[in-house]
Structures are given as structure tokens and as C-alpha cells.
Scaffold this active site. Structure first.
Site, PDB file in Angstrom:
ATOM      1  N   LYS A  13      91.339 110.262  21.928  1.00  0.00           N
ATOM      2  CA  LYS A  13      92.154 109.926  23.104  1.00  0.00           C
ATOM      3  C   LYS A  13      91.768 110.806  24.294  1.00  0.00           C
ATOM      4  O   LYS A  13      91.499 110.319  25.384  1.00  0.00           O
ATOM      5  CB  LYS A  13      93.655 110.103  22.793  1.00  0.00           C
ATOM      6  CG  LYS A  13      94.135 109.288  21.606  1.00  0.00           C
ATOM      7  CD  LYS A  13      95.620 109.487  21.340  1.00  0.00           C
ATOM      8  CE  LYS A  13      96.022 110.881  20.880  1.00  0.00           C
ATOM      9  NZ  LYS A  13      95.531 111.264  19.544  1.00  0.00           N
ATOM     10  N   ARG A  88     105.351 108.906  20.843  1.00  0.00           N
ATOM     11  CA  ARG A  88     105.003 109.156  19.444  1.00  0.00           C
ATOM     12  C   ARG A  88     106.128 108.811  18.490  1.00  0.00           C
ATOM     13  O   ARG A  88     105.957 108.978  17.273  1.00  0.00           O
ATOM     14  CB  ARG A  88     104.699 110.647  19.260  1.00  0.00           C
ATOM     15  CG  ARG A  88     103.286 111.031  19.584  1.00  0.00           C
ATOM     16  CD  ARG A  88     103.254 112.533  19.600  1.00  0.00           C
ATOM     17  NE  ARG A  88     102.166 113.071  18.857  1.00  0.00           N
ATOM     18  CZ  ARG A  88     101.069 113.558  19.429  1.00  0.00           C
ATOM     19  NH1 ARG A  88     100.906 113.529  20.715  1.00  0.00           N
ATOM     20  NH2 ARG A  88     100.130 114.087  18.686  1.00  0.00           N
ATOM     21  N   ARG A 127      86.141 120.488  16.155  1.00  0.00           N
ATOM     22  CA  ARG A 127      86.471 120.435  17.589  1.00  0.00           C
ATOM     23  C   ARG A 127      86.550 121.830  18.207  1.00  0.00           C
ATOM     24  O   ARG A 127      87.035 122.769  17.599  1.00  0.00           O
ATOM     25  CB  ARG A 127      87.816 119.732  17.791  1.00  0.00           C
ATOM     26  CG  ARG A 127      88.246 119.772  19.263  1.00  0.00           C
ATOM     27  CD  ARG A 127      89.330 118.811  19.580  1.00  0.00           C
ATOM     28  NE  ARG A 127      90.556 119.060  18.833  1.00  0.00           N
ATOM     29  CZ  ARG A 127      91.631 118.295  18.933  1.00  0.00           C
ATOM     30  NH1 ARG A 127      91.623 117.225  19.706  1.00  0.00           N
ATOM     31  NH2 ARG A 127      92.703 118.581  18.227  1.00  0.00           N
ATOM     32  N   ARG A 159      91.681 125.105  18.415  1.00  0.00           N
ATOM     33  CA  ARG A 159      93.140 124.977  18.473  1.00  0.00           C
ATOM     34  C   ARG A 159      93.765 125.457  17.164  1.00  0.00           C
ATOM     35  O   ARG A 159      93.252 125.190  16.087  1.00  0.00           O
ATOM     36  CB  ARG A 159      93.514 123.506  18.723  1.00  0.00           C
ATOM     37  CG  ARG A 159      93.728 123.202  20.187  1.00  0.00           C
ATOM     38  CD  ARG A 159      93.820 121.734  20.480  1.00  0.00           C
ATOM     39  NE  ARG A 159      94.844 121.021  19.700  1.00  0.00           N
ATOM     40  CZ  ARG A 159      95.146 119.731  19.886  1.00  0.00           C
ATOM     41  NH1 ARG A 159      94.513 119.021  20.813  1.00  0.00           N
ATOM     42  NH2 ARG A 159      96.076 119.149  19.151  1.00  0.00           N
ATOM     43  N   ARG A 170      99.721 116.891  10.413  1.00  0.00           N
ATOM     44  CA  ARG A 170      99.753 116.050  11.621  1.00  0.00           C
ATOM     45  C   ARG A 170      99.476 114.591  11.268  1.00  0.00           C
ATOM     46  O   ARG A 170     100.100 113.690  11.824  1.00  0.00           O
ATOM     47  CB  ARG A 170      98.726 116.550  12.644  1.00  0.00           C
ATOM     48  CG  ARG A 170      99.174 117.830  13.343  1.00  0.00           C
ATOM     49  CD  ARG A 170      98.021 118.566  13.989  1.00  0.00           C
ATOM     50  NE  ARG A 170      97.359 117.826  15.032  1.00  0.00           N
ATOM     51  CZ  ARG A 170      96.109 118.062  15.451  1.00  0.00           C
ATOM     52  NH1 ARG A 170      95.397 119.038  14.899  1.00  0.00           N
ATOM     53  NH2 ARG A 170      95.587 117.358  16.418  1.00  0.00           N
TER      54      ARG A 170
HETATM   55  P1  AP5 Z   1      89.760 114.287  20.935  1.00  0.00           P
HETATM   56  O1  AP5 Z   1      89.341 113.394  22.051  1.00  0.00           O
HETATM   57  O2  AP5 Z   1      90.063 115.697  21.252  1.00  0.00           O
HETATM   58  O3  AP5 Z   1      90.923 113.602  20.074  1.00  0.00           O
HETATM   59  P2  AP5 Z   1      92.441 113.290  20.422  1.00  0.00           P
HETATM   60  O4  AP5 Z   1      92.699 111.873  20.044  1.00  0.00           O
HETATM   61  O5  AP5 Z   1      92.759 113.680  21.827  1.00  0.00           O
HETATM   62  O6  AP5 Z   1      93.129 114.225  19.338  1.00  0.00           O
HETATM   63  P3  AP5 Z   1      94.276 115.327  19.471  1.00  0.00           P
HETATM   64  O7  AP5 Z   1      94.149 116.252  18.300  1.00  0.00           O
HETATM   65  O8  AP5 Z   1      94.279 115.932  20.837  1.00  0.00           O
HETATM   66  O9  AP5 Z   1      95.504 114.438  19.266  1.00  0.00           O
HETATM   67  P4  AP5 Z   1      96.915 114.848  18.851  1.00  0.00           P
HETATM   68  O10 AP5 Z   1      97.608 113.582  19.134  1.00  0.00           O
HETATM   69  O11 AP5 Z   1      97.084 115.388  17.500  1.00  0.00           O
HETATM   70  O12 AP5 Z   1      97.214 116.148  19.741  1.00  0.00           O
HETATM   71  P5  AP5 Z   1      98.064 116.373  21.053  1.00  0.00           P
HETATM   72  O13 AP5 Z   1      97.369 117.378  21.858  1.00  0.00           O
HETATM   73  O14 AP5 Z   1      98.441 115.085  21.670  1.00  0.00           O
HETATM   74  O15 AP5 Z   1      88.574 114.220  19.845  1.00  0.00           O
HETATM   75  C1  AP5 Z   1      88.652 114.967  18.643  1.00  0.00           C
HETATM   76  C2  AP5 Z   1      87.263 115.521  18.275  1.00  0.00           C
HETATM   77  O16 AP5 Z   1      86.396 114.438  17.954  1.00  0.00           O
HETATM   78  C3  AP5 Z   1      86.574 116.279  19.424  1.00  0.00           C
HETATM   79  O17 AP5 Z   1      85.873 117.351  18.867  1.00  0.00           O
HETATM   80  C4  AP5 Z   1      85.626 115.251  20.032  1.00  0.00           C
HETATM   81  O18 AP5 Z   1      84.489 115.871  20.608  1.00  0.00           O
HETATM   82  C5  AP5 Z   1      85.255 114.414  18.816  1.00  0.00           C
HETATM   83  N1  AP5 Z   1      85.036 112.997  19.150  1.00  0.00           N
HETATM   84  C6  AP5 Z   1      85.736 112.228  20.041  1.00  0.00           C
HETATM   85  N2  AP5 Z   1      85.263 110.966  20.074  1.00  0.00           N
HETATM   86  C7  AP5 Z   1      84.250 110.926  19.151  1.00  0.00           C
HETATM   87  C8  AP5 Z   1      83.365 109.893  18.707  1.00  0.00           C
HETATM   88  N3  AP5 Z   1      83.432 108.635  19.190  1.00  0.00           N
HETATM   89  N4  AP5 Z   1      82.458 110.203  17.744  1.00  0.00           N
HETATM   90  C9  AP5 Z   1      82.376 111.459  17.232  1.00  0.00           C
HETATM   91  N5  AP5 Z   1      83.186 112.482  17.625  1.00  0.00           N
HETATM   92  C10 AP5 Z   1      84.115 112.219  18.569  1.00  0.00           C
HETATM   93  O19 AP5 Z   1      99.396 117.011  20.447  1.00  0.00           O
HETATM   94  C11 AP5 Z   1      99.413 118.294  19.871  1.00  0.00           C
HETATM   95  C12 AP5 Z   1     100.812 118.652  19.418  1.00  0.00           C
HETATM   96  O20 AP5 Z   1     101.704 118.674  20.558  1.00  0.00           O
HETATM   97  C13 AP5 Z   1     101.481 117.674  18.444  1.00  0.00           C
HETATM   98  O21 AP5 Z   1     101.122 117.942  17.099  1.00  0.00           O
HETATM   99  C14 AP5 Z   1     102.966 117.930  18.728  1.00  0.00           C
HETATM  100  O22 AP5 Z   1     103.388 119.108  18.105  1.00  0.00           O
HETATM  101  C15 AP5 Z   1     102.990 118.152  20.224  1.00  0.00           C
HETATM  102  N6  AP5 Z   1     103.191 116.902  20.976  1.00  0.00           N
HETATM  103  C16 AP5 Z   1     102.342 116.335  21.886  1.00  0.00           C
HETATM  104  N7  AP5 Z   1     102.851 115.185  22.364  1.00  0.00           N
HETATM  105  C17 AP5 Z   1     104.044 115.011  21.742  1.00  0.00           C
HETATM  106  C18 AP5 Z   1     105.037 113.982  21.787  1.00  0.00           C
HETATM  107  N8  AP5 Z   1     104.896 112.906  22.571  1.00  0.00           N
HETATM  108  N9  AP5 Z   1     106.123 114.134  21.003  1.00  0.00           N
HETATM  109  C19 AP5 Z   1     106.304 115.210  20.225  1.00  0.00           C
HETATM  110  N10 AP5 Z   1     105.405 116.213  20.116  1.00  0.00           N
HETATM  111  C20 AP5 Z   1     104.275 116.109  20.878  1.00  0.00           C
HETATM  112 MG    MG Z   2      93.993 115.158  22.696  1.00  0.00          MG
END
Ligand code: AP5
Ligand code: MG
Ligand code: ZN
Length: 216
Positions: A13, A88, A127, A159, A170
Site C-alpha cells: 500500500k 480497518r 523491509r 520497524r 498483525r
Molecule cells: P509496503 O508498501 O511498505 O507495504 P504496506 O502495505 O504499506 O504494509 P504496512 O506494513 O505498512 O501495512 P500495515 O497495514 O500493517 O501498517 P500500517 O503502517 O498501516 O511494502 C512492504 C515491503 O514489501 C517493503 O519492503 C516493500 O519494498 C516491499 N514491496 C512492496 N511492493 C512489492 C512488490 N510488488 N514486490 C516485492 N516487494 C514489494 O499500520 C501499523 C500499525 O498502526 C497497525 O498495526 C496498528 O497498530 C496501527 N494502525 C494504523 N492504522 C490503523 C487503523 N486504521 N486502525 C487501528 N490501528 C491502526
Molecule cells: Mg504502509
């Protein structure tokens, strides 16, 4: 263009949003990035959120709903927005609907980026993240200069929630609390599935093919 980027942790994402926000000139609103900025700055919100984030659990709905309500009022959202990591849960989705009705910017597309669990674990364990929001992968998307962000020159870090045990938690929370939103948005006719297993460029192209017709 009013969009949600949806998908499990590690689906790409954030990676896709970085390109899409430039391509379509709409703000990328990542609740994870907003929370991590608060953790870094040591705000009250950050201190509270960190307890949940480090365990791979969701931060309470009312906190996130408040963040999103405030963020969507800002003037840069006048031509659209790209939400990443929100909603979410069902209550978050219901609250979003009401917020968007009030500002008259209804959601047009929910892009569901689909990637199998095994690959998600590989992606998250390799990552490396920058505080500017950019993320890299040691094998799949290596930074040009090891340890340094190519976008801003910042220092890359791993992270805390990318440890394998937290990653598994997660993924479980995603399956239990977030996945039901796929049906929710499918029933409303605005869900589009994207195969997230190809290269970053492949996925970017699929998404552009879906979004281009919505360009105003
Ligand atoms: P990346 O693009 O970083 O993936 P992402 O989908 O953004 O994954 P996240 O881990 O950021 O998602 P998340 O939803 O768990 O975390 P968030 O920060 O929202 O890509 C991942 C890796 O793959 C990278 O190394 C990239 O280079 C590689 N990659 C990408 N595309 C690729 C491809 N096509 N091929 C190969 N490699 C590839 O949330 C974190 C925490 O915050 C949550 O756990 C929760 O505690 C809290 N939080 C956030 N939002 C909420 C909410 N709405 N409600 C409640 N708690 C929340
Ligand atoms: Mg992300
Ligand atoms: Zn950076």
C-alpha cells in the site's frame, strides 16, 4: 479522485501510494505514518498508540476516527484523497461514510491489493523504512545506498512491528477485523481486486488502469 488503498500488512500500500500520489496529485493519507510520526514526537497520542502498535494490535477506533475526521478537512483534500491503512474495522468504515457525506466527497474506489501470507512475511521481514514514509526491501527494492533513503537522505530503520512474531499477530488481526470490509465494499459495488504479487511496476500499472477513468 476519492480512493482507499486496502490490503494486508506488507501488500505494498505504502509503496504504491508513493507513486500514485505524485501521478494523480492527491494527498496520501497513511494512518500508520501519522501514528508513527506521533510516536517519534512523543505526543500523548503517540505514547498511547505505541502500546498497541508494538504488539501488532489495532489502535482504538475512536482515536483513528478522530485523526481521519481532522485530516480530511484539510484543504489539500479538495480534489481527492488516497487513504492507506484506514478503515480497518467496520466501525471505522461506518464513521468514514458519515465523514465523507458531510464533506460531500464520497468514496469512489477501494483497491484491494491481494498478496498471499507467505509472501507478506518475506516482504515485511526484509523491509527497511524511512521516517519520511518511504519503504525499501533488502532484496526486492534495495535502497541505492545501503541504510540511506533515496528520497530524502534519511537513515533507514527496521520497524519494531516487522519482527516475525508481531507480523503474525498483525496478519491474524487483519483476517479477523479488517478482511470483513472486503465484503462490505464489494456489496457497495466499489471494490476492485488488484493482484499484488507482481513487480512494483506491474502492480502500479494495474492500479493506473483502474484509476485513470476516474481522473477528472
Ligand atoms: P509496503 O508498501 O511498505 O507495504 P504496506 O502495505 O504499506 O504494509 P504496512 O506494513 O505498512 O501495512 P500495515 O497495514 O500493517 O501498517 P500500517 O503502517 O498501516 O511494502 C512492504 C515491503 O514489501 C517493503 O519492503 C516493500 O519494498 C516491499 N514491496 C512492496 N511492493 C512489492 C512488490 N510488488 N514486490 C516485492 N516487494 C514489494 O499500520 C501499523 C500499525 O498502526 C497497525 O498495526 C496498528 O497498530 C496501527 N494502525 C494504523 N492504522 C490503523 C487503523 N486504521 N486502525 C487501528 N490501528 C491502526
Ligand atoms: Mg504502509
Ligand atoms: Zn526518506
Amino acid at each position: 479522485m476519492n480512493i482507499v488503498l486496502f490490503g494486508p500488512p506488507g501488500a505494498g500500500k505504502g509503496t504504491q501510494a508513493k507513486e500514485l500520489t505524485k501521478h494523480y496529485n492527491i494527498p496520501h493519507i497513511s494512518t500508520g505514518d501519522i501514528l508513527r510520526a506521533n510516536v517519534r514526537e512523543g505526543t500523548n497520542l503517540g505514547i498511547k498508540a505505541k502500546e498497541y502498535m508494538d504488539k501488532g494490535e489495532l489502535v482504538p477506533d475512536e482515536v483513528l476516527i478522530g485523526i481521519i475526521r481532522d485530516r480530511l478537512q484539510l484543504s489539500d483534500c479538495k480534489d481527492g484523497y488516497m487513504l492507506d491503512g484506514y478503515p480497518r474495522t467496520l466501525p471505522q468504515a461506518e464513521a468514514l461514510k458519515e465523514i465523507l457525506e458531510n464533506i460531500n466527497k464520497p468514496l469512489e474506489v477501494v483497491l484491494n491489493i491481494d498478496v498471499p501470507d507467505k509472501e507478506l512475511i518475506d516482504r515485511l521481514s526484509g523491509r527497511r523504512t524511512c521516517s519520511c514514509g518511504e519503504s525499501y526491501h533488502l532484496m526486492f527494492n534495495p535502497p541505492l545506498d545501503e541504510g540511506t533513503c533515496g528520497a530524502c537522505g534519511g537513515k533507514l530503520y527496521q520497524r519494531d512491528d516487522d519482527r516475525e512474531d508481531v507480523v503474525r499477530q498483525r496478519l491474524e488481526i487483519y483476517a479477523a477485523k479488517t478482511m470483513p470490509l472486503i465484503d462490505y465494499y464489494n456489496d457497495r459495488g466499489i471494490l476492485v481486486n488488484i493482484d499484488g504479487t507482481g513487480s512494483v511496476e506491474d502492480v502500479f500499472k494495474q492500479i493506473r488502469d483502474v484509476l485513470d477513468p476516474y481522473r477528472k
